[in-house]
Design a protein around this motif. Sequence first.
Motif, mmCIF file in Angstrom:
data_model
loop_
_atom_site.group_PDB
_atom_site.id
_atom_site.type_symbol
_atom_site.label_atom_id
_atom_site.label_comp_id
_atom_site.label_asym_id
_atom_site.label_seq_id
_atom_site.Cartn_x
_atom_site.Cartn_y
_atom_site.Cartn_z
ATOM 1 N N ALA A 37 0.849 -1.190 0.000
ATOM 2 C CA ALA A 37 0.000 0.000 0.000
ATOM 3 C C ALA A 37 0.887 1.243 0.000
ATOM 4 O O ALA A 37 1.995 1.209 0.508
ATOM 5 N N PRO A 38 0.384 2.338 -0.567
ATOM 6 C CA PRO A 38 1.197 3.542 -0.702
ATOM 7 C C PRO A 38 0.926 4.519 0.441
ATOM 8 O O PRO A 38 0.306 4.170 1.424
ATOM 9 N N VAL A 39 1.382 5.756 0.256
ATOM 10 C CA VAL A 39 0.893 6.870 1.074
ATOM 11 C C VAL A 39 -0.044 7.687 0.202
ATOM 12 O O VAL A 39 0.246 7.941 -0.966
ATOM 13 N N GLY A 40 -1.162 8.078 0.766
ATOM 14 C CA GLY A 40 -2.208 8.761 0.021
ATOM 15 C C GLY A 40 -3.532 8.250 0.541
ATOM 16 O O GLY A 40 -3.581 7.629 1.608
ATOM 17 N N CYS A 41 -4.610 8.487 -0.211
ATOM 18 C CA CYS A 41 -5.912 8.016 0.252
ATOM 19 C C CYS A 41 -5.902 6.517 0.505
ATOM 20 O O CYS A 41 -6.549 6.027 1.417
ATOM 21 N N SER A 42 -5.176 5.761 -0.317
ATOM 22 C CA SER A 42 -5.218 4.307 -0.193
ATOM 23 C C SER A 42 -4.153 3.781 0.763
ATOM 24 O O SER A 42 -3.819 2.601 0.739
ATOM 25 N N HIS A 63 6.125 7.066 1.302
ATOM 26 C CA HIS A 63 5.535 7.764 0.156
ATOM 27 C C HIS A 63 6.387 7.597 -1.110
ATOM 28 O O HIS A 63 7.544 8.014 -1.144
ATOM 29 N N GLY A 64 5.813 6.973 -2.110
ATOM 30 C CA GLY A 64 6.488 6.809 -3.400
ATOM 31 C C GLY A 64 7.367 5.581 -3.497
ATOM 32 O O GLY A 64 7.849 5.246 -4.580
ATOM 33 N N ARG A 65 7.595 4.881 -2.390
ATOM 34 C CA ARG A 65 8.612 3.810 -2.390
ATOM 35 C C ARG A 65 8.043 2.423 -2.631
ATOM 36 O O ARG A 65 8.785 1.438 -2.561
ATOM 37 N N ALA A 66 6.755 2.334 -2.906
ATOM 38 C CA ALA A 66 6.138 1.009 -3.043
ATOM 39 C C ALA A 66 6.850 0.117 -4.073
ATOM 40 O O ALA A 66 7.034 -1.065 -3.816
ATOM 41 N N PRO A 67 7.277 0.651 -5.236
ATOM 42 C CA PRO A 67 7.960 -0.251 -6.171
ATOM 43 C C PRO A 67 9.278 -0.801 -5.620
ATOM 44 O O PRO A 67 9.676 -1.925 -5.947
ATOM 45 N N ALA A 68 9.965 -0.016 -4.781
ATOM 46 C CA ALA A 68 11.199 -0.518 -4.160
ATOM 47 C C ALA A 68 10.861 -1.574 -3.115
ATOM 48 O O ALA A 68 11.515 -2.632 -3.044
ATOM 49 N N VAL A 69 9.831 -1.321 -2.320
ATOM 50 C CA VAL A 69 9.398 -2.303 -1.322
ATOM 51 C C VAL A 69 8.990 -3.601 -2.024
ATOM 52 O O VAL A 69 9.389 -4.700 -1.626
ATOM 53 N N GLY A 73 0.082 11.013 -6.986
ATOM 54 C CA GLY A 73 1.117 11.736 -6.248
ATOM 55 C C GLY A 73 2.234 10.804 -5.848
ATOM 56 O O GLY A 73 3.425 11.101 -5.988
ATOM 57 N N ASP A 74 1.856 9.621 -5.370
ATOM 58 C CA ASP A 74 2.817 8.628 -4.895
ATOM 59 C C ASP A 74 3.684 8.101 -6.030
ATOM 60 O O ASP A 74 4.913 8.096 -5.951
ATOM 61 N N LEU A 75 3.032 7.697 -7.125
ATOM 62 C CA LEU A 75 3.742 7.000 -8.204
ATOM 63 C C LEU A 75 4.420 7.952 -9.179
ATOM 64 O O LEU A 75 5.496 7.656 -9.695
ATOM 65 N N ALA A 76 3.762 9.104 -9.448
ATOM 66 C CA ALA A 76 4.244 9.949 -10.551
ATOM 67 C C ALA A 76 4.949 11.220 -10.084
ATOM 68 O O ALA A 76 5.455 11.978 -10.901
ATOM 69 N N GLY A 130 -5.892 16.868 0.913
ATOM 70 C CA GLY A 130 -6.868 17.927 0.784
ATOM 71 C C GLY A 130 -6.914 18.609 -0.569
ATOM 72 O O GLY A 130 -7.176 19.803 -0.662
ATOM 73 N N GLY A 131 -6.661 17.853 -1.639
ATOM 74 C CA GLY A 131 -6.931 18.389 -2.975
ATOM 75 C C GLY A 131 -5.867 19.303 -3.541
ATOM 76 O O GLY A 131 -6.170 20.276 -4.234
ATOM 77 N N GLN A 132 -4.593 18.987 -3.263
ATOM 78 C CA GLN A 132 -3.515 19.777 -3.863
ATOM 79 C C GLN A 132 -3.220 19.316 -5.296
ATOM 80 O O GLN A 132 -3.628 18.234 -5.718
ATOM 81 N N MET A 133 -2.471 20.144 -6.014
ATOM 82 C CA MET A 133 -2.112 19.826 -7.404
ATOM 83 C C MET A 133 -1.197 18.596 -7.446
ATOM 84 O O MET A 133 -0.261 18.487 -6.659
ATOM 85 N N ALA A 134 -1.486 17.706 -8.385
ATOM 86 C CA ALA A 134 -0.679 16.513 -8.595
ATOM 87 C C ALA A 134 0.075 16.669 -9.913
ATOM 88 O O ALA A 134 -0.242 17.561 -10.717
#
Lengths: 76, 259, 360
Positions: free
Chosen positions: B56-61, B77-83, B103-106, B137-141
């Motif tokens: 699981a990532p960091v973010g809503c999910s 955050h963002g490291r799921a592919p390394a994990v 946000g996490d992946l890209a 809270g809806g920031q730019m991705a």
Amino acid sequence: MAKIKGAIVVDVERCKGCEVCVGACPTNVIGMADNVNGKGYHFAYMADADACIGCTNCAIVCPDGVITVYKKKMTA
Amino acid sequence: MLKEIIQPENLAYKKTELMTDTVLSYCPGCGHGTIHRLMMDVIEELDAWEDTIGVAPVGCSVLAYEFMNVDMQQAAHGRAPAVATGIKRCWPDKLVFTYQGDGDLAAIGTAETIHAINRGENIVIVFVNNGIYGMTGGQMAPTTLPNMKSSTSPYGRDVDMMGAPLKITELISQLPGAYYVTRQAVHTPAHVRKTKKAIKKAFQNQIDKKGGVSFVEVVSNCNSGWKMTPVQSNEWMVDNMFPFYPLGDIKVDGELVTK
Amino acid sequence: MGELKLMKGNEAVAEAAIRVGTDAYFGYPITPQSEIIEYLMAEKPHERTGMVVLQAESEVAAINMVYGAAGAGKKVMTSSSSPGISLKQEGISYMAGAELPCVLVNVVRGGPGLGTIQPSQADYFQSVKGGGHGDYKMIVLAPASVQEMYDFVETSYDLAFQYRTPVLILTDGVIGQMMEKVEVSEQKPRWTDEEIAKNTPWATFGKKKDRERNIITSLDLDSARMEQHNHHLMRKYEEIKEKEVRFEKINCEDADYLLVAYGSSARISQKAIDLCAEKGIKVGLLRPITLFPFPEKEINEMADKVKGILSVEMNAGQMVEDILLAVKGKVPVEHFGRMGGIIHSPQEVVEALEQKIIGG
């Protein structure tokens, strides 16, 4: 002639009232209740039970997985 | 009459038991829940749930592990592919997937995404793109559309200042390590069925050790972040997201799809 | 006696990793520790034991690969040097929070910033006070010889799995690069799947039908539960402080003065106490082997016997703060150390002792 009749059971307390299922139903079975559940959401229900054909469309688009669908071939 | 139909032998659809009974933490109408369920449906159909490890990532999910009833890890955050790389390299016969937002992946995880794919890790990446940071809270991705408003682009995304939205899926499809790359959606029953097929193909590729990442992007809504009702957000997604992020297969069996 | 080899400190770590049955090493090159991954790649541990060795795209990716593998029940390690360890801190904090065992090696170089590639002990604070965000500690072992570089790999795994915590081998460019004789151990097999299931029942290697799913996470949005988790971690660190303090005492019995030094600084200090003995000054050396847990009780006891204590470190004065806390004002405590990659000489240590403690 055999006719397919369907029915849905909505897990009312888990329904978040998003209405995505309403538009997904090809036979306009689903409506939103005037009442609200414990979370304050107007929940989905079978407004036109006779029209349900058990196609499962509503259940598979439901983000919260709260709809269970039954289907029976009626011979009468 | 209804009593007659609602009988166990007439069951046509019921949420898989690989989804826990925990109430999803997502907003009403959010596509995350549907995508979670499709993945668990597929794991169940492949009879692979004893051998599946999710990340699981960091973010809503971030709380995906509360809902998916398989062994799960929660990544930084963002490291799921390394994990996932760490898990898969040590357990090559297990099924390993990551579930990540845009946000996490890209953004923060771009390096991990690209390098895991470039190494051809035999994993499944499910990428949920709703063009916004939902959890915070809806920031730019990175995927926010030009002129689209968010809490950090309140006058709309200015591409002169922020650059164009990142089409990470097209970008990674160019890498030899990407074996299957597709973009789907879950806002209608027909799209749900297609997405499920795509997810199943992705996991089947991993089982068959096809050698490479199977990458399924799902363009999804964020009615809270977009400030719309769920139904409106799906319509807005069709009108605005799909022209920029067109649905369909991008790479199949290691070959780019030519249209 | 086991087989003897002449090895660099970094090579000893790598050979030990293979021989103790490490499942995976994930790393990224950085001087002065790149020999670790180079040695592993050259040795083809995949053929020797089935061990995975992977060069990641960054230190950040490497530590998160460690997280994934450790969370899946594997014996896994990584290594880096100071700037790279800074990058790994987020992952280390996550591992401490999620209670994942792993072995980390920091072959310290001078800082701050890119600093220098020369040896230093300036990462003491980062190592023993937490390093990353949040309340956590990790066990820190400080080898002073190539043999200890070798031996501490297995010790670290034992501690890491016993306490479900990251364990750091804190060394520097001197120990990492110098060559010494090493007695190597017999090859141990890696854990079988059955052993993993038995040793790490909490890990994620696939949910069998007879158990609930396992979840590796450091997140809990419920503050009351999160505080409980913090208390649980603190109890673990207290237990570690109670049971795992390691140190070495040299010539401490009738010493008038005490040097406290670890790692390469301890080797220099050992020569310094010999020079002091030649001058008729009785100086002992206390060498902490674990920096967390710190030998505070032993240093406090030594403070009852000596007239002053000098902390000898290759930094601006970091461990000296822990010594001051341990001594509780009983005797004067001073720091001496060079920085920027400069290694102090034994004579400089003797002069510092004479000026700051004996004459002070």
